[in-house]
Each structure stands twice: as C-alpha cells, then as structure tokens.
Design a protein around this motif. Structure first.
Motif, PDB file in Angstrom:
ATOM      1  N   TYR A 417      25.326   5.248 -44.373  1.00  0.00           N
ATOM      2  CA  TYR A 417      24.996   4.981 -42.970  1.00  0.00           C
ATOM      3  C   TYR A 417      24.195   6.127 -42.361  1.00  0.00           C
ATOM      4  O   TYR A 417      23.661   6.011 -41.266  1.00  0.00           O
ATOM      5  CB  TYR A 417      26.291   4.761 -42.183  1.00  0.00           C
ATOM      6  CG  TYR A 417      26.108   4.013 -40.880  1.00  0.00           C
ATOM      7  CD1 TYR A 417      25.618   2.711 -40.871  1.00  0.00           C
ATOM      8  CD2 TYR A 417      26.432   4.595 -39.666  1.00  0.00           C
ATOM      9  CE1 TYR A 417      25.459   2.012 -39.691  1.00  0.00           C
ATOM     10  CE2 TYR A 417      26.279   3.907 -38.461  1.00  0.00           C
ATOM     11  CZ  TYR A 417      25.794   2.621 -38.489  1.00  0.00           C
ATOM     12  OH  TYR A 417      25.636   1.925 -37.307  1.00  0.00           O
ATOM     13  N   VAL A 418      24.131   7.229 -43.086  1.00  0.00           N
ATOM     14  CA  VAL A 418      23.392   8.404 -42.618  1.00  0.00           C
ATOM     15  C   VAL A 418      21.948   8.271 -43.113  1.00  0.00           C
ATOM     16  O   VAL A 418      21.721   8.067 -44.301  1.00  0.00           O
ATOM     17  CB  VAL A 418      24.050   9.686 -43.175  1.00  0.00           C
ATOM     18  CG1 VAL A 418      23.220  10.911 -42.869  1.00  0.00           C
ATOM     19  CG2 VAL A 418      25.457   9.827 -42.608  1.00  0.00           C
ATOM     20  N   GLU A 419      20.993   8.368 -42.204  1.00  0.00           N
ATOM     21  CA  GLU A 419      19.607   8.071 -42.574  1.00  0.00           C
ATOM     22  C   GLU A 419      19.064   8.988 -43.673  1.00  0.00           C
ATOM     23  O   GLU A 419      18.266   8.560 -44.507  1.00  0.00           O
ATOM     24  CB  GLU A 419      18.691   8.125 -41.343  1.00  0.00           C
ATOM     25  CG  GLU A 419      18.839   6.923 -40.420  1.00  0.00           C
ATOM     26  CD  GLU A 419      18.170   5.659 -40.956  1.00  0.00           C
ATOM     27  OE1 GLU A 419      17.593   5.697 -42.050  1.00  0.00           O
ATOM     28  OE2 GLU A 419      18.249   4.624 -40.272  1.00  0.00           O
ATOM     29  N   GLU A 420      19.490  10.237 -43.701  1.00  0.00           N
ATOM     30  CA  GLU A 420      18.949  11.166 -44.693  1.00  0.00           C
ATOM     31  C   GLU A 420      19.138  10.680 -46.123  1.00  0.00           C
ATOM     32  O   GLU A 420      18.365  11.024 -47.016  1.00  0.00           O
ATOM     33  CB  GLU A 420      19.598  12.561 -44.565  1.00  0.00           C
ATOM     34  CG  GLU A 420      19.092  13.392 -43.394  1.00  0.00           C
ATOM     35  CD  GLU A 420      19.766  13.045 -42.063  1.00  0.00           C
ATOM     36  OE1 GLU A 420      20.294  11.924 -41.906  1.00  0.00           O
ATOM     37  OE2 GLU A 420      19.757  13.894 -41.167  1.00  0.00           O
TER      38      GLU A 420
ATOM     39  N   GLU B 252      25.579  13.408 -36.983  1.00  0.00           N
ATOM     40  CA  GLU B 252      24.783  12.671 -37.961  1.00  0.00           C
ATOM     41  C   GLU B 252      23.657  11.875 -37.296  1.00  0.00           C
ATOM     42  O   GLU B 252      23.815  11.364 -36.185  1.00  0.00           O
ATOM     43  CB  GLU B 252      25.670  11.670 -38.735  1.00  0.00           C
ATOM     44  CG  GLU B 252      26.860  12.275 -39.430  1.00  0.00           C
ATOM     45  CD  GLU B 252      26.502  13.167 -40.615  1.00  0.00           C
ATOM     46  OE1 GLU B 252      25.328  13.170 -41.045  1.00  0.00           O
ATOM     47  OE2 GLU B 252      27.411  13.870 -41.094  1.00  0.00           O
ATOM     48  N   HIS B 253      22.567  11.746 -38.033  1.00  0.00           N
ATOM     49  CA  HIS B 253      21.490  10.839 -37.658  1.00  0.00           C
ATOM     50  C   HIS B 253      21.737   9.544 -38.422  1.00  0.00           C
ATOM     51  O   HIS B 253      21.574   9.480 -39.631  1.00  0.00           O
ATOM     52  CB  HIS B 253      20.142  11.461 -38.032  1.00  0.00           C
ATOM     53  CG  HIS B 253      18.991  10.532 -37.803  1.00  0.00           C
ATOM     54  ND1 HIS B 253      17.897  10.464 -38.637  1.00  0.00           N
ATOM     55  CD2 HIS B 253      18.787   9.610 -36.840  1.00  0.00           C
ATOM     56  CE1 HIS B 253      17.063   9.540 -38.201  1.00  0.00           C
ATOM     57  NE2 HIS B 253      17.576   9.014 -37.112  1.00  0.00           N
ATOM     58  N   LYS B 254      22.165   8.514 -37.691  1.00  0.00           N
ATOM     59  CA  LYS B 254      22.693   7.328 -38.346  1.00  0.00           C
ATOM     60  C   LYS B 254      21.768   6.119 -38.210  1.00  0.00           C
ATOM     61  O   LYS B 254      20.855   6.100 -37.391  1.00  0.00           O
ATOM     62  CB  LYS B 254      24.050   6.960 -37.732  1.00  0.00           C
ATOM     63  CG  LYS B 254      25.041   8.111 -37.670  1.00  0.00           C
ATOM     64  CD  LYS B 254      26.421   7.689 -37.224  1.00  0.00           C
ATOM     65  CE  LYS B 254      26.515   7.075 -35.844  1.00  0.00           C
ATOM     66  NZ  LYS B 254      26.354   8.024 -34.734  1.00  0.00           N
ATOM     67  N   LEU B 255      22.107   5.082 -38.987  1.00  0.00           N
ATOM     68  CA  LEU B 255      21.393   3.808 -38.888  1.00  0.00           C
ATOM     69  C   LEU B 255      21.591   3.180 -37.505  1.00  0.00           C
ATOM     70  O   LEU B 255      20.669   2.564 -36.955  1.00  0.00           O
ATOM     71  CB  LEU B 255      21.933   2.879 -39.989  1.00  0.00           C
ATOM     72  CG  LEU B 255      21.426   1.453 -40.036  1.00  0.00           C
ATOM     73  CD1 LEU B 255      19.913   1.404 -40.245  1.00  0.00           C
ATOM     74  CD2 LEU B 255      22.122   0.676 -41.163  1.00  0.00           C
ATOM     75  N   GLY B 256      22.776   3.305 -36.981  1.00  0.00           N
ATOM     76  CA  GLY B 256      23.066   2.690 -35.680  1.00  0.00           C
ATOM     77  C   GLY B 256      24.243   3.377 -35.026  1.00  0.00           C
ATOM     78  O   GLY B 256      24.610   4.486 -35.402  1.00  0.00           O
ATOM     79  N   LEU B 257      24.844   2.703 -34.044  1.00  0.00           N
ATOM     80  CA  LEU B 257      25.964   3.259 -33.280  1.00  0.00           C
ATOM     81  C   LEU B 257      25.568   4.619 -32.712  1.00  0.00           C
ATOM     82  O   LEU B 257      26.365   5.564 -32.692  1.00  0.00           O
ATOM     83  CB  LEU B 257      27.198   3.387 -34.194  1.00  0.00           C
ATOM     84  CG  LEU B 257      28.529   2.868 -33.603  1.00  0.00           C
ATOM     85  CD1 LEU B 257      28.436   1.369 -33.289  1.00  0.00           C
ATOM     86  CD2 LEU B 257      29.679   3.101 -34.546  1.00  0.00           C
ATOM     87  N   ARG B 428      22.001  -2.886 -37.042  1.00  0.00           N
ATOM     88  CA  ARG B 428      22.180  -1.448 -37.275  1.00  0.00           C
ATOM     89  C   ARG B 428      23.580  -0.995 -36.875  1.00  0.00           C
ATOM     90  O   ARG B 428      24.227  -0.225 -37.564  1.00  0.00           O
ATOM     91  CB  ARG B 428      21.110  -0.654 -36.517  1.00  0.00           C
ATOM     92  CG  ARG B 428      19.706  -0.837 -37.087  1.00  0.00           C
ATOM     93  CD  ARG B 428      18.692   0.144 -36.498  1.00  0.00           C
ATOM     94  NE  ARG B 428      18.396  -0.111 -35.102  1.00  0.00           N
ATOM     95  CZ  ARG B 428      18.928   0.533 -34.072  1.00  0.00           C
ATOM     96  NH1 ARG B 428      19.796   1.521 -34.258  1.00  0.00           N
ATOM     97  NH2 ARG B 428      18.588   0.219 -32.842  1.00  0.00           N
ATOM     98  N   ASP B 429      24.045  -1.485 -35.729  1.00  0.00           N
ATOM     99  CA  ASP B 429      25.384  -1.089 -35.265  1.00  0.00           C
ATOM    100  C   ASP B 429      26.469  -1.630 -36.199  1.00  0.00           C
ATOM    101  O   ASP B 429      27.398  -0.913 -36.564  1.00  0.00           O
ATOM    102  CB  ASP B 429      25.640  -1.635 -33.846  1.00  0.00           C
ATOM    103  CG  ASP B 429      24.910  -0.851 -32.762  1.00  0.00           C
ATOM    104  OD1 ASP B 429      24.378   0.241 -33.052  1.00  0.00           O
ATOM    105  OD2 ASP B 429      24.870  -1.333 -31.613  1.00  0.00           O
ATOM    106  N   ARG B 431      26.529  -2.427 -39.256  1.00  0.00           N
ATOM    107  CA  ARG B 431      26.576  -2.117 -40.685  1.00  0.00           C
ATOM    108  C   ARG B 431      27.636  -1.080 -41.062  1.00  0.00           C
ATOM    109  O   ARG B 431      28.074  -1.041 -42.219  1.00  0.00           O
ATOM    110  CB  ARG B 431      25.172  -1.674 -41.161  1.00  0.00           C
ATOM    111  CG  ARG B 431      25.074  -1.571 -42.679  1.00  0.00           C
ATOM    112  CD  ARG B 431      25.333  -2.914 -43.340  1.00  0.00           C
ATOM    113  NE  ARG B 431      25.512  -2.863 -44.766  1.00  0.00           N
ATOM    114  CZ  ARG B 431      26.654  -2.506 -45.359  1.00  0.00           C
ATOM    115  NH1 ARG B 431      27.711  -2.154 -44.659  1.00  0.00           N
ATOM    116  NH2 ARG B 431      26.721  -2.507 -46.667  1.00  0.00           N
ATOM    117  N   ILE B 432      28.072  -0.268 -40.124  1.00  0.00           N
ATOM    118  CA  ILE B 432      29.098   0.739 -40.452  1.00  0.00           C
ATOM    119  C   ILE B 432      30.495   0.137 -40.549  1.00  0.00           C
ATOM    120  O   ILE B 432      31.373   0.670 -41.239  1.00  0.00           O
ATOM    121  CB  ILE B 432      29.102   1.900 -39.414  1.00  0.00           C
ATOM    122  CG1 ILE B 432      29.996   3.062 -39.878  1.00  0.00           C
ATOM    123  CG2 ILE B 432      29.532   1.436 -38.038  1.00  0.00           C
ATOM    124  CD1 ILE B 432      29.625   3.677 -41.189  1.00  0.00           C
TER     125      ILE B 432
END
Lengths: 596, 596
Positions: A417-420, B252-257, B428-429, B431-432
């Motif tokens: 879930y972390v873009e990196e 964290e830089h995340k996909l969403g949330l 995006r939100d 998916r976690i």
C-alpha cells in the motif's frame, strides 16, 4: 525490482502454438527463429535497461502543461529517441514505408515488453502504430508519402481523436465538424478529450487522426469522416511548415499512467479551423478508424498482460525475499512463498497472466494467418477468428491486468500500500485498460452481438471444437502431472458450448438477455480459451520433456496448465448458470435500480 | 456527489434479521426503535453534512510531518471535535466511563456511516473504540480511571501498535522491549510501523497500546505483553504532564487513505525509554490485544461495506445522469442505467454491498447476543458464532470493497479514471482494508483452522442449517418475484456444507490442503451466507408487502436477493471444485514457483 522480459515463454509459444513456423516454412514469413529469438531478446534487454528504470520516476513526476506545451517526465525524450533510433517503432509497418513488417505475433510480444517496462511509455507507441496501420490501409498516396515514412521512423508520432465530452462510447453522437475547402483540404473544428499523447515533447510533429462530420453528413455513425490533422503543416518538400490550429487545452489528473499526457485537444479554436486531409471516403471514417481500433484493442489487451507480468514478477521477487511465519520444511522464518495461501496468489497471478498472453498471441496469430496465407478462404476464416478473439483478448487481459495487480499488492501486505514499493502503481496504471479503446462491457457486447453470429456461429463453433480437442488430448494422456486438468477443462469447454448456443438463440428473439449476460459470457469464453491454450503449451512441453528435454520450464508449463484448469477454469459452470439463469434477475430488477 | 446514509436499510435489517427486537422486549437492551431510528438518522445526517464534504480535499491535501508533529488536512480537527462533542465517539463504551453502551449492531451501522463519509476520518474512531474496548476488558482500575473517561469523550484518542518491520503478520517475531522499573511502570523501546493516527493534531493526547517483550519473556507469542504508552504522561489529578519518549519518525506515502496519517513510531529513541503501564498480565498481551483486534476486524469489514456503499451511490447517480447510446423504450440518448450491461454492474455493486453489510451486521448481532443474553450457554454459543463470522465479515467485505469500487470506476468510463470524479479515490482508499488488521489470507486461515473446528464443527453446521432453512423457505414460497433464488441458494448452501466437511476432514490429516483452499473457501462461505441473509431480508419484505406494505423498497429487497442468488451465488459450485479439487495443483506447483 528489475524487469526481465519473458523471452523464453514467448518464443516457446510462438514455436509450438502459432502458425509462425508453418508460415516460415512456406516462405510466407521471410524469417527464421534465428532472427526472431534475438529480436525478442534485444527488445527485452532494451525494455529492461532503458525504459523500465524510468517508470517509477515518471509516475511521480507526471506531465505538465504550460501555454499549450506538454513536458513529459525526465528521461522520457531520451528513451523515446533511443527506442525509435533502434527501429522498435517500425517493426509492424510495411516495408515500403520503412517498416520491418514483422509478424503480428512477434510485434505483439514486443508491445508487451515495452508496456511491462512502462505502460505510460508504451501507450505512445501503440497509438502511433495504430495510426500507421490506418493510414496504410486507407490513406491516399499523397497522405501516405507525406506522413508514413516519418511516422514509421518515429520522427513523428500519431494519435487517435475519437472521444468528445458528450460522445464517449457512442461515436454516433460526435459533433466535431469538418468543412471542405476549395483546394480539397478540410477545416476541422471541435474538442476531443482523453487524447493520449495528444501533445508532448518527444517528437517533431504529431499526426492526429480525427473523426468529424461534414456539414451535410447523415446523422449517426454513417456521417462520420476521418481526417489527418498534423500539429505542424508539412511543406511540399517534407519540411515542417506553419503551426496548425490545434492545441492542447488541458491535461487530466489521473489515477495512474501519469507519465502519459492525457489531453483535451481543441481543433480550430483560433477561428479558421485546423487544416485536415481526408482519409478514405467522406462519411466512411468509422470503417477506417476501426482498422486502427482493432489493432489498438489487441494492443490494449497486451498492455493488460504487460502490467500483469510486471506485477507478477514483483510479487514473486518479494515473496521469495520476505520472511514471515513458519512453514513445513523451512527452518526459522519462512519466505512467504512457502505458505500455501501465498502460493495460491502467486500461481493465480502467473496463470492469469500467461493465459491472457496466450489469448492475445493467438489473436495475433490469427491476424498473421489472415494477412499472410495464400488461400483466400483460409485468410477470411482466420480473419473471422481474429475478429472473434479480439474482444476476448482486450477485455479478459485488461480485467486480469487489474486483478493481478491487485493480488500483487496483497502479496506485499502493508508494504504493497506504500507507493515506494511500486506494487500500487501497477494497479493504478492497469485500471484504465478496461476502459479505453472500448470499455470491457462494449467488448463483451461486440463479442456476443457481432462476433458470435459470424458465419451462423460456425466461427465460434470451430474454436470451441479446437478447445474440446485440446481438453480431450489432455484427458487421453492421463498422466499424473496434469491432475484432473483434462476433465475440468472439458467441463469448461462444454459450458462454453452450451452457453454459446443459448446466446445465439437469444440474439434474434430476446437480445436484452444476451446483452445482460455478455460480460459473464466473455469471462466464460476466456476461462475455456485460456485453459485450452495453456494446456496446448503444456502438451508441447510434455512432448519435449518426454523426448528428453530437461529445461525445468517444461514441468512448470504443465503444472501451470493444471493449476489453471483445476482452480480457475472451475468458474465456468457458475458463469454458465449466471448467463443462462441470471438474465431475468438483471432485467427484472427495476425496483432496485429505481432506488439504490 | 452527496452521500446519503442507508438508514432505512439498516433499520429494516435490525428489525427483521437481528435479535435486537427480542433483546429490547426482554429488557436486555434498554432502548426502543423510537430511539434507535433517530440515532441512525442523526448520525447519517452528521456523516453526510459534516464529514463527507471534507473527504476529497483531505485526500488531495494529505498529512504532513514536521519535527515529529503531524498536521492533518484542513477541516479535520473541527470535524473531529464536533463529532466527539456530539457524542459519536462514545456510543459503544460502557456507561461507567461515560459511554452509551449501544448495541454493537447499532454502533456498527454508525461506523459504516462515518466511513462512507470518509474512511480516512473514520479509521481514527475505529482505533480509539478498539483501544477503549481493550482497556475496558483488561486494564487495571488505575489505568481505566486515568484513560477511559477521556478516551470515551474523545478528548484523547487511541492507537494500536503491533507491526514492526520484521513482524508484519507474524507477531511472534516482534522485538520491541519493555523493562520493568522499581515503581511498577515499564520503559518501552522499539519501532512500530503502519500506525494509523499514531501522531496527529486532533486531540490533546494519544494513548498508544503497544505490544512488547519483557527481557526474560519466552520466545514467540507467549512472551508478548501489552502496555499503555501515552504521548503525554498524565498527572495524578488527570492533567497532562511531561511529553513521553515516543515520537513519530515518519509517515507513509500511500495509495490512498491520505487523510489518515500512517506513522512510524519510535519508542524510547531519546534513550530512557517511553513510560508504559502494563495492561493485563505479563506475557499475556496477545490475548488482550485480540479483544481489540476482533473488534477492529469487524470494523474494518464495515469499512469495506462503507466504501462500497459510497462507490455504489456514486455510480448510480452517474448512471442516471450520463446519457450515451440507445436503449429500448428511451427516446434519444439513454441514461446508461438503461443498458443491460450497466444494470448488471450496478446490481452487482448493490448486491455485494448489501450482502457484506448483512454479514457484518449479523456478526455484530451475534456479539450482542453473546454480551447481553442471560443464559450462559446461549451467550457462549453466540460468541462462537461471532468468532466464526468475524473473519468472513472482515475478508469478504473488504474484498468486495475493492471490487465494488473498481466496478464504480468502470461505470464512469473514462471519467472514472480522472481523480476529480471521486470514483478512483474509493478504489485507492478501499485497497488497504484487505490488508490491515490481518490480511484476508490470514482471515481465511483463521476461519478454516481455528473457527471451523469450534465445538467439533457444530458451530458451523448450525449456521449452515440456518442458511439451508432460509433457502428452503424461499423455494417453498414459490413466487415469481424470487425467480430461481431458492434453488440457486440451496445449491450454494449444499456446496458450502460439502466443502466444510472436507475441510474438517483435512485439518488433522492434510492441513496443507486446507490452507491451500482457505481463501476460496471463505469466498464460498460468503456466497452462501450473503445470499441467505439477503434472502432473509427479502422474506421479511415479502411478508410486509403481502400484509399490504407499499414501500417500493420492499420489492427492491426481493429483486436484490434474487439477483444475488441467480448471478453471484452461482459461483459456489466452482469454488467447491476449486477448494476440493484444486489443492493438489497448488501444492504440487513447485516447478512454477521455482521459476516465475
């Protein structure tokens, strides 16, 4: 994670499951695998070493628009120029315009590699190649000579301008207009949206193919004409002239594919109209555009395969490295690949990806037969097969593109879930493929309403008979490596046969039921076709292994076909029930649709 | 698009499909629907008017970290304070600490509303309520009196600190340590990752629940203890004292949330350790944490429902408004909701969402019976039922959260891929949810290995018998509105029964096969359970309609149950085949896993 192009898989498939060896033997393809294999290998290396390293950065940086000029991500232009200089843009085109005229099953594999490395990069080439194909088929000699050599060389790129705000999937509603001038040229006015690489800084000129209506054109799709509208007009000597009246008025902020500018294009906004040149006949533009769209539909299917492949490789790499929990036969913390539930995810990713690739390459193979065989009957039969398989290739591959990318995130756990980590980008990138070039719903409707009825159903019946033969061959082999694959596959093919006949019965009498079941029907088709093609690969691998072959990939191909048949093709009977028994529940649910 | 909380659906479900009316009658819940309905209604209005409007902006803005301080998005703090001031944080807690002690099936509905409005906002409350529950169950009187009143009031928030870089799903591998001091407190050292709302600017204090090991603790999960570690120490008079040695070291830089800060928390980085207070007994921390995790697992399932609901509402709104193509009975361009393939997508979204909600609310209902019934046997039987349903509620609801959000994008076509539309954010939100609070693979393994064997399989058999009764009742009714729902549902329940027995046989003898099939087994369970619960709702609606009820929702409920049974429950037999016949293909695919 570094990308490794699946060169051996593709090569094995081309050798054992397509007509390419026969076309070579007959001299209808003037190549041997001594050439094809190194081409695949070189392309794989180029994709991995030049394009793939740019993909994450391009996603983060995205594209910017300033005063009508689009800046693509850092490194994009250099990679594009190197790619074009190496001749990769010209692989599919006709030799007379500088192309290499490689078979479609080979160029399709290359398309996969570029798009695995970076779909935001790869989509540009897909569109240029589609535009080249449309102009090759329908352009006047003057248009061809002016545009094709530069487009084939990659000095100029191509675009497709179909969509307008009020006309997405329904082209009959489009309003862009074109007015004929005394000199035989046209002036084009209108706004087009969602134009990939409609504007960019990669090449000297951009050749827009634009659908528009003449003032007196009939309403609907029979009043649409196709035009070439270059960004810069071209002088008689081939040099670039004045800027044409076409500008990029905006770019989209998208879920993914951020390295690819998605443009709103304004034609004729300055007043006098963008200068355009007719392609094909007036009011016959849609037929011309369909040449390009069919090409592009297969290519988008391949984009689905490409991102699925990349996501699969990334998940395998992570699952081998990441240690967590205990597993039988492993001391200490086990790599998560040892856990049965993770194995299932990884096998699903690999099996769906390879099945989708097989469907795409079989579609390409049918196109090769359609274009290269000598016998006209064999050609038209192959073309009908390609037509039938194209919507399956597009929709199934792009559906599994999203599904496999999503599974890839799941394999990574919280890190996914972390873009990196990069896993999330695959899902963001892949999600458009099921939408553009005709939504997957439209593909399913195309399959059911236009493709199944071809030759009174004989085309589809012939394919189903092929699948049946493959299932029977697996069953007859009766070796433990294949488990119950023969039986399961046979059941899936039978389900497809029964459901196809029901669809054909419904079409004239109860078309709404056929439409209501189109999407699960396409999935059912892909379950049988994907299972059959993987089994065909496995049968070839089995034969090679029985003849003494020791490549461990041979056993892997058998195990994968078995996994698909026993774990995924099992969906088939439920899909049959859904299509046949579920339509009433869809069509009689107005009470739900009125409220929810 | 504005959000409208599904108050009528929830209220109908609570009245017809849960024990709540009986618990009210027996005086075991001191409420009536005259109170519950307005509570639902007010909460729905608050969610829609205060929280929902902030969601898009919060996603775009995200959270920032500066010098250990996290800034949440604009409007977040005001909304949080208003939410807490209105008492919404205290609905579940015990009255002695200032809570309202509402039944879990009611608080679960409220959790859905907050998370539909904004899951990035909602997750904060989920964690605080989980922490409150853990402290209520296991905290000493001193800890309870110090922390609970403020946490219940929402003045302080709570977190769960489990995950470490090397210990994601496997808590036995965690290394954070705690050293006992002479005064009976502990000093905690270590780094925790993926801590939602580990640091923020919404409340005065943050109460971290932290798992750590004592120096002499046994290895594995039997050596883990649970501690309360406040951000600010609390003075004897309840006022805030010194800053504790716990800081946010990264987000964290995340996909969403993106509105929810996901923090790396460093405990004891300054040297002397973070002051912590033991919760429960030494080395028994995991059991304490499980109280919180079970609560949180159901809540995360509800997050899946919540985002699915929002995505569904958005897709319906778009499909009614967007006109494209022709449809029978519509003049001019038709709203796309009129196209059968779009109808199928919308019905699938609505049916999956409502089925998942039903499973979650039935889980909550079992918890209410477990906590409120007088008879100890009935309580323990209800607790076993809740335990069995929890992994299904978590995993199925979050799987469909992603699937429904993805379908929502598809309904929007190209616009769905453009972030401004809002449809993409839901994917995006969502998916976690399939990952955090125990990945869905772990939920499936929990279901199969720990929950099915409860009471020698009697707990699961009793549920299956319930589902069978519902299917039989539908079949016996034999009215056209239900189509073939009774038959299809019966087949799904039978498939679940056979597969469950096979799983129970495998567990002692061939556990790897049970593990290999756990994920498709959970899906099969949800197909039968979801279909049965929707049918139960439909039977109640049918009864009400037959008694003269004229609410159009009554017919909608029947049509939805039919759609689910005929179009989605049909997956069941294929899932049975996959679980029973597919395990060999998973476990004997080492050749694939060694290569791909």
């Amino acid at each position: 994670m570094s990308y490794r192009a699946p060169v051996e898989e593709v090569s094995f498939f081309l050798k054992t499951c397509t007509a390419l060896p026969r076309l070579m033997e007959l001299g209808l393809v003037d190549l041997s695998f001594d050439v094809v294999d190194p081409v695949l290998d070189e392309a794989g290396k180029f994709a991995a070493s030049v394009i793939a390293p740019l993909d994450r950065g391009a996603d983060k940086q995205g594209c910017t628009l300033n005063d009508g000029a689009v800046t693509t991500p850092e490194g994009w232009r250099g990679a594009y120029e190197a790619w074009a200089a190496a001749g990769w843009n010209s692989v599919a085109a006709e030799e007379e315009f500088g192309g290499q005229h490689l078979p479609t099953c080979v160029t399709s594999a290359l398309t996969e590699f570029w798009n695995s490395a970076s779909p935001a990069f790869g989509i540009g080439g897909v569109l240029t190649m589609g535009a080249i194909e449309a102009l090759t088929a329908h352009g006047s000699a003057a248009v061809q000579n002016t545009y094709l050599p530069k487009m084939v060389a990659g000095t100029w790129t191509g675009t497709m301008n179909l969509t307008e705000p009020q006309a997405g999937s329904d082209l009959s509603a489009l309003r862009a207009k074109a007015v004929k001038q005394a000199d035989g040229t046209y002036r084009v006015f209108g706004t087009k949206i969602f134009i990939s690489y409609g504007e960019h800084d990669l090449a000297e000129n951009i050749v827009h193919l634009v659908l528009a209506r003449l003032p007196d054109a009939p309403a609907g799709t029979r009043g649409i004409s196709l035009f070439v509208v270059p960004k810069f007009l071209v002088n008689a000597d081939g040099s670039l002239g004045a800027r044409n009246d076409v500008v990029c008025a905006g770019i989209e902020h998208k879920l993914g594919l951020n390295g690819s500018p998605t443009c709103t294009m304004a034609f004729g906004a300055a007043g006098e109209g963008a200068v355009g040149y007719l392609v094909g006949e007036e009011n016959r533009g849609l037929a011309c555009m369909f040449t390009m769209m069919n090409n592009a539909r297969l290519a988008v299917g391949i984009q689905g395969v490409a991102v699925a492949e990349r996501a699969t490789q990334r998940a395998f790499a992570y699952a081998r490295e990441r240690r967590q929990g205990r597993a039988p036969g492993v001391d200490g913390a086990a790599p998560i690949i040892a856990h049965p539930d993770v194995k299932r995810m990884l096998l699903t990713m690999r099996a769906e990806t390879d099945a989708a690739r097989a469907i795409c390459l079989k579609t390409a193979d049918a196109l090769d037969r359609a274009h290269r065989l000598a016998d006209p009957l064999a050609r038209s039969s192959a073309l009908a097969e390609a037509s039938l398989l194209t919507p399956v290739a597009k929709a199934f591959s792009t559906d599994i593109g999203t599904e496999v990318a999503s599974l890839g995130i799941q394999v990574h756990g919280g890190m996914g879930y972390v873009e990196e980590t990069g896993a999330a980008q695959h899902l963001r990138d892949a999600r458009i493929f099921a939408i553009y070039e005709g939504t997957n719903g439209i593909q399913a409707i195309d399959l059911v309403t236009r493709k199944l009825p071809q030759e009174d159903g004989d085309v589809v019946e012939a394919l189903i008979a092929d699948y049946r033969d493959i299932a029977d061959e697996v069953a007859a082999l009766n070796v433990p490596d294949f488990g119950h694959a023969g039986t399961r596959l046979g059941e899936a093919v039978d389900a497809l046969g029964r459901t196809t006949r029901k669809m054909l019965d419904w079409l004239p009498e109860e078309p709404a039921k056929a439409l209501a079941g189109a999407t699960p029907y396409l999935r059912l088709f892909a379950r049988a076709a994907g299972g059959a093609y993987l089994a065909k690969v496995a049968l070839a691998a089995y034969a090679e292994r029985s003849a003494g072959g020791t490549d461990p990939r041979l056993s892997a191909r058998i195990a994968l076909a078995r996994f698909f048949a026993e774990n995924l093709a099992t969906e088939a009977k439920g899909l049959e029930e859904t299509v046949i028994g579920g339509a009433g529940g869809v069509l009689e649910a107005e009470a739900v649709l009125a409220i929810a």
